[in-house]
Design an enzyme around this catalytic site. Structure first.
Site, short mmCIF file in Angstrom:
data_model
loop_
_atom_site.label_atom_id
_atom_site.label_comp_id
_atom_site.label_asym_id
_atom_site.label_seq_id
_atom_site.Cartn_x
_atom_site.Cartn_y
_atom_site.Cartn_z
N PHE A 136 0.86 -1.19 0.00
CA PHE A 136 0.00 0.00 0.00
C PHE A 136 0.89 1.23 0.00
CE2 PHE A 136 -2.54 3.41 1.77
CZ PHE A 136 -3.74 3.27 1.07
N ASP A 221 9.16 2.68 1.26
CA ASP A 221 8.00 3.40 1.77
C ASP A 221 7.95 3.18 3.28
OD1 ASP A 221 5.50 4.11 2.72
OD2 ASP A 221 4.41 3.34 0.99
N LYS A 250 2.82 10.13 8.14
CA LYS A 250 2.12 9.65 9.33
C LYS A 250 2.75 10.18 10.62
CE LYS A 250 -0.21 5.47 7.60
NZ LYS A 250 -1.59 5.80 7.97
#
Length: 401
Positions: A136, A221, A250
């Site tokens: 993702f 990532d 995040k």
């Protein structure tokens, strides 16, 4: 105005289906809803609230910056952005930083940079991007296509091309697929949404070696795994593998929207003036808060504390499982953990999440078979133990239903 969950259905686009409760206050690892009900937060805003809710140092920093300057276009730079960039380069392999607002934007920049780098150095035919099933990387059309979950990218028309997927931890599949036409391999050093899956040592080292062999860039990532979540500032530091490009978001802002792409000088120079940009990228408010987050997290006290808290979680979950026999594995690293449901409870992760909420505990899922935990890195031992006690009550009700 009477704000209820029903108002969501009246005024919001229906791409989300939020819970009935509406939190109105948070402090540390506790949340309170409109009725004053207290919850323990093991979700952390999906691995975002790295220092919990309303951390006093972050509140103070945001207040102070709000009285100075909120926004400047990228025609100008600003002090918080430059300080944060300097600290990120000092703390990592990177030499250059690009700021954005979300993990998807940071990943979009990384992918565009990889393509531009390959075109400039090797020609237009070197354009293949390899990524991993169940990965993702965000919700822009480019990043959601690179992410290895077709359900998120289907139904929007023709997809960006020259993107291929293989299974995570399958080095032989990568060896077969990669070639001199590959411009980049993109991977999470721990798959988050895909089920909290860690890389095997030989796999991640083999990916690096194959990228080197074929002059392909390795993109990590670290949107979910970064900023101390694994017990290292970034997960790559515990893998003995250095990427060419790293993305972070995040937890970087501790709840304030900010992201960054990190890379080396020789790669960064291919994003020349005007080739990419972001109106809010490098926002002074976001950068000031992120600088404070980095100052707090990148300390031995916090990073060593993550490893201690991981042990508490694992011990507690294993004890629960000894009694209820519902998990086949507890996997992940640091405070990014997944309890994998066994065959008897396969497909029922949401049942566990709903049951936990009924016991005033917030947790997450990572697909239909994994209950995920991504709490604050400074959650107290007492809150961990109390939260696990509530989780046990939830489990007892699921298994007896």
């Amino acid at each position: 105005m009477n704000v209820t969950r029903d108002l969501f259905d009246d005024v919001m686009v229906p791409n989300y289906n939020p819970a009935a409760i509406i939190p109105v206050k948070g402090l540390g690892s506790r949340l309170w809803d409109q009725a004053g009900t207290e919850f323990i937060d093991f979700a952390g805003g999906i691995a975002v609230n790295v220092l919990g809710h309303c951390h006093p140092e972050l509140v103070k920093t945001l207040q102070e910056q709000s009285e100075r300057v909120w926004h400047l276009s990228n025609v100008l730079t600003n002090e918080p952005a430059l300080r944060l960039a300097k600290k990120l380069t000092q703390a990592t392999f990177a030499e250059k930083v690009y700021f954005a607002n979300s993990g998807a934007e940071a990943n979009e920049a990384a992918l565009k940079l990889a393509r531009r780098y390959a075109v400039d150095k090797f020609g237009a035919e070197k354009n293949q991007i390899i990524a991993f099933n169940q990965g993702f990387h965000g919700r822009t059309f480019f990043t959601v296509t690179v992410g290895g979950q077709a359900a998120y990218s289907d139904g929007f028309g023709p997809k960006p091309s020259a993107i291929d997927h293989i299974d995570y931890n399958d080095l032989s599949a990568l060896e077969t697929l990669i070639s001199d036409k590959t411009c980049a391999v993109m991977m999470e050093p721990i798959q988050g949404e895909g089920g909290v899956v860690s890389p095997e040592t030989e796999f991640v080292k083999g990916v690096r070696a194959l990228c080197d062999k074929h002059n392909a860039l390795l993109i990590f990532d670290e949107v979910q795994s970064g900023m101390g979540r694994t017990g290292d500032l970034y997960a790559y530091m515990g893998l003995d593998v250095v990427p060419d490009i790293l993305t972070t978001a995040k937890s970087l802002g501790g709840g304030f929207p900010i992201a960054a792409m990190l890379t080396t000088t020789s790669i960064a120079e291919h994003l020349k003036i005007g080739t990419h940009g972001s109106t809010y990228g490098g926002n002074p408010l976001g950068c000031a808060v992120a600088e404070k987050v980095l100052d707090i997290v990148n300390t031995s006290e916090v990073l060593e504390g993550v490893k201690h808290k991981e042990t508490l979680f694992r011990t507690g979950l294993e004890k629960i499982n000894t009694q209820y026999q519902c998990f086949s594995d507890i996997r992940g690293k640091g405070l990014l953990l997944g309890a994998v449901l066994n065959e008897q409870y396969a497909g029922r992760s949401r049942d566990f999440l709903v049951a936990a909420a009924a016991e005033n505990l917030m947790c997450l899922v990572a697909g239909a078979n994994v209950v995920r935990f991504a709490p604050s890195l400074v959650i107290s031992d007492e809150d961990i133990l109390e939260g696990l006690s509530r989780f046990e009550l939830a489990i007892s009700k699921v298994v007896s239903s």
